[in-house]
Design a protein around this motif. Structure first.
Motif, short mmCIF file in Angstrom:
data_model
loop_
_atom_site.label_atom_id
_atom_site.label_comp_id
_atom_site.label_asym_id
_atom_site.label_seq_id
_atom_site.Cartn_x
_atom_site.Cartn_y
_atom_site.Cartn_z
N PRO A 89 49.51 25.61 48.26
CA PRO A 89 50.45 26.69 47.95
C PRO A 89 49.70 28.00 47.73
N THR A 90 50.42 29.10 47.89
CA THR A 90 49.79 30.43 47.80
C THR A 90 49.09 30.68 46.46
N PRO A 91 49.67 30.30 45.31
CA PRO A 91 48.94 30.53 44.05
C PRO A 91 47.58 29.83 44.01
N ALA A 92 47.48 28.64 44.64
CA ALA A 92 46.20 27.94 44.68
C ALA A 92 45.18 28.71 45.50
N LEU A 93 45.62 29.33 46.60
CA LEU A 93 44.71 30.17 47.38
C LEU A 93 44.20 31.34 46.54
N GLY A 94 45.10 31.93 45.76
CA GLY A 94 44.67 33.00 44.87
C GLY A 94 43.65 32.52 43.86
N ASP A 95 43.83 31.30 43.34
CA ASP A 95 42.86 30.73 42.40
C ASP A 95 41.49 30.55 43.06
N ILE A 96 41.49 30.00 44.29
CA ILE A 96 40.22 29.79 44.99
C ILE A 96 39.51 31.12 45.22
N ALA A 97 40.27 32.12 45.67
CA ALA A 97 39.66 33.43 45.92
C ALA A 97 39.05 34.00 44.65
N ARG A 98 39.74 33.87 43.53
CA ARG A 98 39.22 34.41 42.26
C ARG A 98 37.97 33.64 41.82
#
Length: 405
Positions: A89-98
């Motif tokens: 999901p998109t929030p998980a992608l944001g977590d990985i990027a951070r």
């Protein structure tokens, strides 16, 4: 590898058992386990069951740099990154990027290339083109302002969002648009908000120059006897309350929408005093979106473009905070929409002759109000991934000479 085969080909029960036996212990490093073996397990779980393992993997990768390096190198070298990222999901992608940006912070130096791991994840996040992805990229760009690539990716995601959300007009609709440039299509809440602002400018012209002057929005009486008993013909003047201003706007918007023939194949509903999460919404406009305008009657599950309008008099004691606390936090959240308008009714201080309301500051002007709330709306929209605008309705009284020109 047996684990990979179980996760790919096994039954739901065997997958769950594998996750419990081999996946759950990966959350935290342990001296009793081999770090390289843990990294290998993480790689397999992320590739085969990314959604199920992500809460465990996110904690381990955030707290264990060794595991992070091992996993990322393996993903990129194996060429499998995009496959498992697609399933997250998109929030998980944001977590990985951070996590990756914290591990290898970007620099402002043009001689330092961006880290390849974060670039892959950020590119994938931008390509999704959703409002959620845009919000996450904006937050990352705010936290790492020195990274020009992040700013460029925000623009790329916004462009992708526009392309994905664009609805092609039908041939009949296109023909009507060509024949009359005043006609409008409403594809989403942004189109409806744009239309509302056009109509408000017409309402402003009517108040300022037309046959319906701004005096209708003022209370005006004659005081024949002063408190000291002396006779006088003094006029007492102060603004009507916000509810009456909202009633007038609802009437004017309905009139212009119904009589103007502006919209193609759809009708905008204008509601007053609709219940929000807390307070009541002053004005709510709804219209079926262009792709669903032909269905009649409208089904409950069809998309609807919505614009919530909060009306505040320029004397209101919470005028500087209500754009966020009422419009964004209450109305837009309750409606699950992104489009809102903060409308300030401006009554100039020097035209008040009664003290029934708390008067605004003497130096307040329509222009400085518009500038201030335009900036506030832009900041709120950027920070919350909303589309909030501001409009100041000038209710200045015209002189008799101006009304006769």
């Amino acid at each position: 590898m047996i684990l990979s085969h179980i996760l790919e080909e096994g039954s739901a029960q065997s997958r769950a058992q594998a996750l419990e036996r081999f996946g759950a212990p990966l959350r935290d490093p342990s001296p009793a386990r081999d770090e390289l073996l843990d990294a290998a397990y993480l790689r397999v779980f992320l590739i085969k069951t990314p959604q199920e393992i992500w809460p465990t993997a996110e904690h381990r990768l955030r707290t264990d740099p060794t595991a992070l390096e091992s996993v990322c190198d393996a993903f990129l070298s194996a060429g499998s990154t995009r496959t498992w990222l697609t399933e997250l999901p998109t929030p998980a992608l944001g977590d990985i990027a951070r996590i990756l940006l914290n591990h290898n912070p970007p620099t402002a130096s043009p001689d330092t290339p961006p880290h390849k791991h974060s670039t892959v994840v950020l590119d994938h996040l931008a390509s999704r083109g959703t409002s959620e992805a845009i919000h996450l990229l904006r937050a990352l760009a705010t936290d790492w302002p020195q990274d020009g690539i992040l700013r460029a990716l925000v623009q790329e995601a916004e462009q992708a969002h526009r392309e994905l959300s664009w609805i092609r007009p039908t041939p009949d609709e296109l023909g009507e648009l060509i024949q009359d440039p005043r006609r409008r299509l409403v594809k989403d809440g942004t189109d409806l908000l744009d239309l509302v602002l056009v109509l408000l400018k017409r309402i402003q012209e009517d108040l300022t120059e037309g046959t319906l002057p701004a005096a209708i929005l003022w209370n005006e009486t004659e005081l024949e006897t002063l408190p000291n008993g002396r006779k006088t013909r003094q006029r007492l003047r102060f603004p009507k309350d916000e509810n009456l201003v909202s009633d007038y706007l609802a009437h004017a918007l309905r009139r212009d929408l119904a009589e103007g023939g502006i919209l193609i194949n759809r009708e905008v509903q204008v509601y007053r005093n609709i219940k929000g999460a807390g307070d009541r919404i002053d004005l709510l406009l709804q219209a079926p979106t262009a792709a669903h305008a032909q269905s009649a009657p409208r089904r409950p599950d069809e998309p609807v473009a919505q614009v919530a309008i909060e009306v505040k008099g320029n004397w209101h004691d919470k005028i500087e905070t209500a754009m966020e606390t009422q419009l964004a936090d209450d109305y837009l959240a309750a409606l699950r929409t992104h489009n809102g308008l903060y409308l300030i009714a401006f009554f100039p201080n020097d035209q008040w002759t009664a003290k029934e309301r708390k008067q605004p500051a003497a130096g307040q002007t329509r222009a400085n109000l518009q500038d201030f709330y335009d900036a506030q709306a832009a900041q709120l929209s950027e920070r919350r991934s909303l589309d909030v605008r501001a409009f100041v309705l000038d209710c200045t009284l015209r002189s008799p000479a101006q009304r006769n020109t």
